[in-house]
Design a protein around this motif. Structure first.
Motif, PDB file in Angstrom:
ATOM      1  N   GLY A 300      32.463 -16.172  68.753  1.00 48.76           N
ATOM      2  CA  GLY A 300      33.388 -17.241  67.987  1.00 48.76           C
ATOM      3  C   GLY A 300      34.684 -16.326  67.759  1.00 48.76           C
ATOM      4  N   VAL A 301      34.538 -15.253  67.408  1.00 45.07           N
ATOM      5  CA  VAL A 301      35.728 -14.366  66.734  1.00 45.07           C
ATOM      6  C   VAL A 301      36.553 -14.307  68.261  1.00 45.07           C
ATOM      7  CG1 VAL A 301      36.447 -12.001  66.448  1.00 45.07           C
ATOM      8  CG2 VAL A 301      34.629 -13.094  65.172  1.00 45.07           C
ATOM      9  N   PHE A 302      35.965 -13.697  69.227  1.00 45.16           N
ATOM     10  CA  PHE A 302      37.011 -13.553  70.561  1.00 45.16           C
ATOM     11  C   PHE A 302      37.281 -14.790  71.432  1.00 45.16           C
ATOM     12  CE2 PHE A 302      34.900  -9.444  69.347  1.00 45.16           C
ATOM     13  CZ  PHE A 302      35.979  -8.500  69.335  1.00 45.16           C
ATOM     14  N   LEU A 303      36.463 -15.605  71.283  1.00 46.67           N
ATOM     15  CA  LEU A 303      37.026 -16.808  71.996  1.00 46.67           C
ATOM     16  C   LEU A 303      37.930 -17.606  71.340  1.00 46.67           C
ATOM     17  CD1 LEU A 303      33.567 -18.543  72.959  1.00 46.67           C
ATOM     18  CD2 LEU A 303      35.084 -17.328  74.685  1.00 46.67           C
ATOM     19  N   ARG A 304      38.126 -17.354  70.243  1.00 45.36           N
ATOM     20  CA  ARG A 304      39.153 -18.077  69.363  1.00 45.36           C
ATOM     21  C   ARG A 304      40.622 -17.245  69.718  1.00 45.36           C
ATOM     22  NH1 ARG A 304      34.956 -19.117  65.601  1.00 45.36           N
ATOM     23  NH2 ARG A 304      34.979 -21.529  65.247  1.00 45.36           N
ATOM     24  N   GLN A 305      40.484 -16.209  70.210  1.00 49.83           N
ATOM     25  CA  GLN A 305      41.727 -15.215  70.410  1.00 49.83           C
ATOM     26  C   GLN A 305      42.276 -15.712  71.826  1.00 49.83           C
ATOM     27  OE1 GLN A 305      40.926 -10.974  70.455  1.00 49.83           O
ATOM     28  NE2 GLN A 305      40.573 -11.058  68.327  1.00 49.83           N
ATOM     29  N   HIS A 306      41.395 -16.430  72.631  1.00 49.38           N
ATOM     30  CA  HIS A 306      41.787 -17.038  74.157  1.00 49.38           C
ATOM     31  C   HIS A 306      41.761 -18.436  74.064  1.00 49.38           C
ATOM     32  CE1 HIS A 306      41.252 -12.914  75.692  1.00 49.38           C
ATOM     33  NE2 HIS A 306      40.207 -12.737  75.158  1.00 49.38           N
ATOM     34  N   LEU A 307      41.337 -19.306  73.184  1.00 48.14           N
ATOM     35  CA  LEU A 307      41.406 -20.637  73.010  1.00 48.14           C
ATOM     36  C   LEU A 307      41.893 -21.120  71.837  1.00 48.14           C
ATOM     37  CD1 LEU A 307      37.652 -21.118  74.580  1.00 48.14           C
ATOM     38  CD2 LEU A 307      39.934 -21.272  75.893  1.00 48.14           C
ATOM     39  N   GLU A 308      43.149 -21.527  72.107  1.00 47.82           N
ATOM     40  CA  GLU A 308      44.028 -22.227  70.944  1.00 47.82           C
ATOM     41  C   GLU A 308      43.279 -23.559  70.416  1.00 47.82           C
ATOM     42  OE1 GLU A 308      48.020 -22.363  71.217  1.00 47.82           O
ATOM     43  OE2 GLU A 308      48.111 -20.514  71.997  1.00 47.82           O
ATOM     44  N   GLY A 309      43.120 -23.752  69.152  1.00 51.48           N
ATOM     45  CA  GLY A 309      42.298 -24.946  68.676  1.00 51.48           C
ATOM     46  C   GLY A 309      40.952 -25.094  69.081  1.00 51.48           C
ATOM     47  N   LEU A 310      40.337 -24.169  69.427  1.00 57.08           N
ATOM     48  CA  LEU A 310      38.867 -24.225  69.566  1.00 57.08           C
ATOM     49  C   LEU A 310      37.964 -25.030  68.508  1.00 57.08           C
ATOM     50  CD1 LEU A 310      36.219 -23.557  71.508  1.00 57.08           C
ATOM     51  CD2 LEU A 310      36.374 -21.112  70.394  1.00 57.08           C
ATOM     52  N   SER A 311      37.362 -25.644  68.740  1.00 55.09           N
ATOM     53  CA  SER A 311      36.195 -26.296  67.593  1.00 55.09           C
ATOM     54  C   SER A 311      34.773 -25.870  68.213  1.00 55.09           C
ATOM     55  CB  SER A 311      36.484 -27.727  67.481  1.00 55.09           C
ATOM     56  OG  SER A 311      35.459 -28.227  66.477  1.00 55.09           O
ATOM     57  N   MET A 312      34.227 -24.965  67.607  1.00 56.46           N
ATOM     58  CA  MET A 312      32.797 -24.536  68.112  1.00 56.46           C
ATOM     59  C   MET A 312      31.609 -24.768  67.063  1.00 56.46           C
ATOM     60  SD  MET A 312      32.063 -20.495  69.410  1.00 56.46           S
ATOM     61  CE  MET A 312      30.711 -19.660  68.638  1.00 56.46           C
ATOM     62  N   THR A 313      30.815 -25.560  67.631  1.00 57.13           N
ATOM     63  CA  THR A 313      29.486 -25.941  66.686  1.00 57.13           C
ATOM     64  C   THR A 313      28.389 -24.873  67.690  1.00 57.13           C
ATOM     65  OG1 THR A 313      30.369 -28.130  66.895  1.00 57.13           O
ATOM     66  CG2 THR A 313      27.953 -27.663  66.665  1.00 57.13           C
ATOM     67  N   THR A 314      27.485 -24.445  66.809  1.00 56.96           N
ATOM     68  CA  THR A 314      26.508 -23.448  67.179  1.00 56.96           C
ATOM     69  C   THR A 314      25.209 -24.141  66.847  1.00 56.96           C
ATOM     70  OG1 THR A 314      26.534 -22.318  65.150  1.00 56.96           O
ATOM     71  CG2 THR A 314      27.939 -21.777  66.717  1.00 56.96           C
ATOM     72  N   ALA A 315      24.193 -23.459  68.067  1.00 59.49           N
ATOM     73  CA  ALA A 315      22.523 -23.716  67.560  1.00 59.49           C
ATOM     74  C   ALA A 315      22.081 -22.515  68.179  1.00 59.49           C
ATOM     75  CB  ALA A 315      22.504 -25.036  68.519  1.00 59.49           C
ATOM     76  N   THR A 316      20.834 -22.310  67.431  1.00 58.98           N
ATOM     77  CA  THR A 316      20.207 -21.147  67.715  1.00 58.98           C
ATOM     78  C   THR A 316      18.937 -21.441  68.745  1.00 58.98           C
ATOM     79  OG1 THR A 316      18.849 -21.618  65.843  1.00 58.98           O
ATOM     80  CG2 THR A 316      20.796 -20.160  65.665  1.00 58.98           C
ATOM     81  N   GLY A 317      18.936 -22.690  69.339  1.00 55.73           N
ATOM     82  CA  GLY A 317      18.030 -23.142  70.319  1.00 55.73           C
ATOM     83  C   GLY A 317      18.385 -24.178  70.921  1.00 55.73           C
ATOM     84  N   ALA A 318      17.534 -24.429  71.887  1.00 57.12           N
ATOM     85  CA  ALA A 318      18.033 -25.867  72.870  1.00 57.12           C
ATOM     86  C   ALA A 318      17.417 -27.037  72.289  1.00 57.12           C
ATOM     87  CB  ALA A 318      16.922 -25.507  73.913  1.00 57.12           C
ATOM     88  N   ALA A 319      16.375 -27.125  71.237  1.00 55.38           N
ATOM     89  CA  ALA A 319      15.832 -28.240  70.895  1.00 55.38           C
ATOM     90  C   ALA A 319      17.159 -28.600  69.606  1.00 55.38           C
ATOM     91  CB  ALA A 319      14.531 -27.874  70.219  1.00 55.38           C
ATOM     92  N   ASP A 320      17.424 -27.570  68.944  1.00 59.82           N
ATOM     93  CA  ASP A 320      18.650 -27.703  67.817  1.00 59.82           C
ATOM     94  C   ASP A 320      19.860 -28.280  68.657  1.00 59.82           C
ATOM     95  OD1 ASP A 320      16.993 -27.037  66.127  1.00 59.82           O
ATOM     96  OD2 ASP A 320      17.637 -25.073  65.857  1.00 59.82           O
TER      97      ASP A 320
END
Length: 410
Positions: A300-320
Motif C-alpha cells: 500500500g505504501v510503495f504502490l501509491r508512490q507509483h500509481l496516482e489516485g490508487l484506491s486499494m481494497t485489501t483481503a486476507t484470503g481468497a474467500a474474503d
C-alpha cells in the motif's frame, strides 16, 4: 492501416543461429570482442569510435555478429550498483555480454527465462528507463538490470526479443470464422519483429504473418494439435480487417512460452511510440489479496508512490476477496486483482480459477515468492494476466505498478 495477414514464402530469420532447445557451449565468463556486423545495430557507435571502452583481445571472444553494442548502468545481482554509464553491453545471436574495467561476464540467451521489467510507452523522450532480465544457470537465479536512455533501450528490446524467440521450433494451426485458413497442425519455426509475428512451416510451404497491432487478445490452451501434444501453447486472436483469425502455436518449453507472452505484452517496441500513452489510467481500483498484513502494508505504501489516485481494497484470503468482488458493482468497481499464491484455505491458483469462472475479463496478477517457477507455469496455463516475483527491495513495487497499469490498459 495495419498489414493484413500474409501467406508468403518463409525465409529463416537472419539473426537466428539455430533452433532453440539445443544447448550451446557452457561458460559464463569470456572476453567480448569482434567487430560489428553490417546488419547489426551499433547503439553507441560514438563511444566505440572514441575508444572509451577498449575491445578485448583474447582467443575467447564473443563469437558471431554483434546486433547491439552500447553503454549503460548495469546491475548484476547488485555487483555494479556504484558504476555510472561505464559498462559496455554487447548482444549477439546467442549471448549477452558485459564489460567493465577489463572484467567481462557473458550470459547465454538460453539461460534468460523472463523479461521482468521493460520500457513503458508513458516514458518521455530523452528520459532514462530500465530493462530487467532474469537468468538461471545451474540452479542459480541472476537478476540483470540495464539502465539507459529510453530510445536506446527500446532498440535493445527490439533485438533482444528477436534473438530470444526467432528460430524457435513450433507447431501451429491457423483458422478463421469460416474454417481453415492455413490448415495444420504444421511444424515450423517462429520469427518476431517489433511489428509482426511470422510462423514459417518447414519445407517449401507458405508462412503466416500477423501484424502486432492486429492482435486482439491471446490465451494459453493446453496444446495445439489436440492429440498427444502436451507442449505449452499460445492462442492468438487477430482482426486483419477482412477476417477474424485464431492462430494457435505450441512451443517447446514453458520458458519460451513465458518469453513469447512477454513479447506479446511488450508495451514499447518502437521509438516512434515513446510518450504516446500516459503512465497512469484515470482510476485504479485494486483488490490486493495477501494473508500477510506486513506485505499488505508495504504494498500500500510503495504502490501509491507509483500509481496516482490508487484506491486499494485489501483481503486476507481468497474467500474474503470473492465476497468483496460479489459486493462490488460491475460498473466502477474493481478493475485489477493482485494476489499472493500461498494462502490458507484457497491458494492463489485456485483463487485465479474462481475469478476466471465468474469474471473472465478481470485482470489478475499473481504476486509470487521467488523460486516459484512451477506456480508461474500453472498460472500461465490458467490464463493469468501476469505474474510478478516478490523481492526484498523497492524495485519490486515499481515492476508491480507497471504491470498493473499495463493490465488495466490492455
Amino acid at each position: 492501416m495495419s498489414t493484413p495477414l500474409r501467406r508468403d514464402t518463409c525465409h529463416r530469420n537472419q539473426y537466428a543461429s539455430g533452433r532453440h532447445g539445443v544447448s550451446g557451449a557452457r561458460g559464463t565468463r569470456v572476453s567480448i570482442g569482434g567487430g560489428l556486423a553490417p546488419d547489426g545495430i551499433d547503439i553507441d557507435s560514438k563511444n566505440r569510435r572514441n575508444n572509451h571502452i577498449p575491445s578485448a583481445h583474447s582467443s575467447h571472444t564473443l563469437p558471431g555478429s554483434i546486433v547491439a553494442d552500447f553503454r549503460a548502468d548495469v546491475d548484476v545481482d547488485g555487483r555494479f550498483e556504484e558504476v555510472t554509464d561505464r559498462t559496455r553491453v554487447v548482444l549477439n545471436e546467442s549471448k549477452l555480454g558485459f564489460e567493465f574495467d577489463g572484467e567481462k561476464q557473458v550470459f547465454e540467451l538460453s539461460s534468460v527465462f523472463d523479461v521482468v521489467q521493460g520500457v513503458s510507452r508513458g516514458q518521455e523522450s530523452g528520459s532514462t528507463g530500465t530493462v530487467t532480465l532474469a537468468s538461471r544457470t545451474d540452479g542459480h537465479r541472476t537478476a540483470i538490470s540495464i539502465n539507459a536512455g529510453v530510445e536506446r533501450l527500446v532498440t535493445f528490446q527490439q533485438v533482444l526479443y528477436k534473438q530470444l524467440l526467432s528460430g524457435t521450433d513450433v507447431v501451429f494451426r491457423c483458422r478463421d470464422r469460416a474454417g481453415t485458413v492455413n490448415g495444420g497442425p504444421h511444424e515450423g519455426t517462429l520469427a518476431v519483429s517489433p511489428s509482426w509475428i511470422r510462423l514459417c512451416p518447414d519445407g517449401t510451404g507458405k508462412s503466416v504473418s500477423i501484424a502486432r497491432d492486429e492482435i486482439i487478445s491471446f490465451e494459453t490452451p493446453s496444446s495445439v494439435s489436440g492429440q498427444d501434444d502436451k507442449r505449452p501453447a499460445v492462442a492468438i486472436y487477430a482482426d486483419t480487417g477482412d477476417r477474424v483469425l485464431k492462430v494457435t502455436t505450441s512451443l517447446p518449453s514453458f520458458r519460451l512460452l513465458n518469453l513469447f507472452g512477454r513479447y506479446l505484452r511488450a508495451d514499447l517496441l518502437s521509438t516512434d511510440a515513446i510518450g504516446t500513452a500516459s503512465d497512469d489510467v484515470d482510476t485504479i481500483d485494486l483488490l490486493f489479496v495477501d494473508d500477510d498484513p506486513h506485505d499488505i502494508e508495504m504494498a500500500g505504501v510503495f504502490l501509491r508512490q507509483h500509481l496516482e489516485g490508487l484506491s486499494m481494497t485489501t483481503a486476507t484470503g481468497a474467500a474474503d476477496a470473492l465476497d468483496v468482488l460479489e459486493d462490488t458493482p460491475n460498473d466502477g468497481g474493481i478493475n485489477c486483482i493482485v494476489s499472493d499464491y500461498q494462502m490458507p484455505g484457497m491458494d492463489g491458483i485456485e483463487f485465479l480459477n474462481e475469478v476466471r469462472e465468474r469474471y473472465p475479463e478481470l485482470p489478475f496478477i499473481l504476486y509470487t515468492g521467488q523460486g516459484s517457477e512451477t506456480v508461474a507455469k500453472q498460472a500461465i496455463l490458467d490464463n493469468v494476466t501476469d505474474y510478478v516475483e516478490k523481492d526484498v527491495g523497492r524495485g519490486q513495487y515499481e515492476v508491480l505498478a507497471e504491470r498493473i497499469r499495463k493490465a488495466i490498459r490492455s
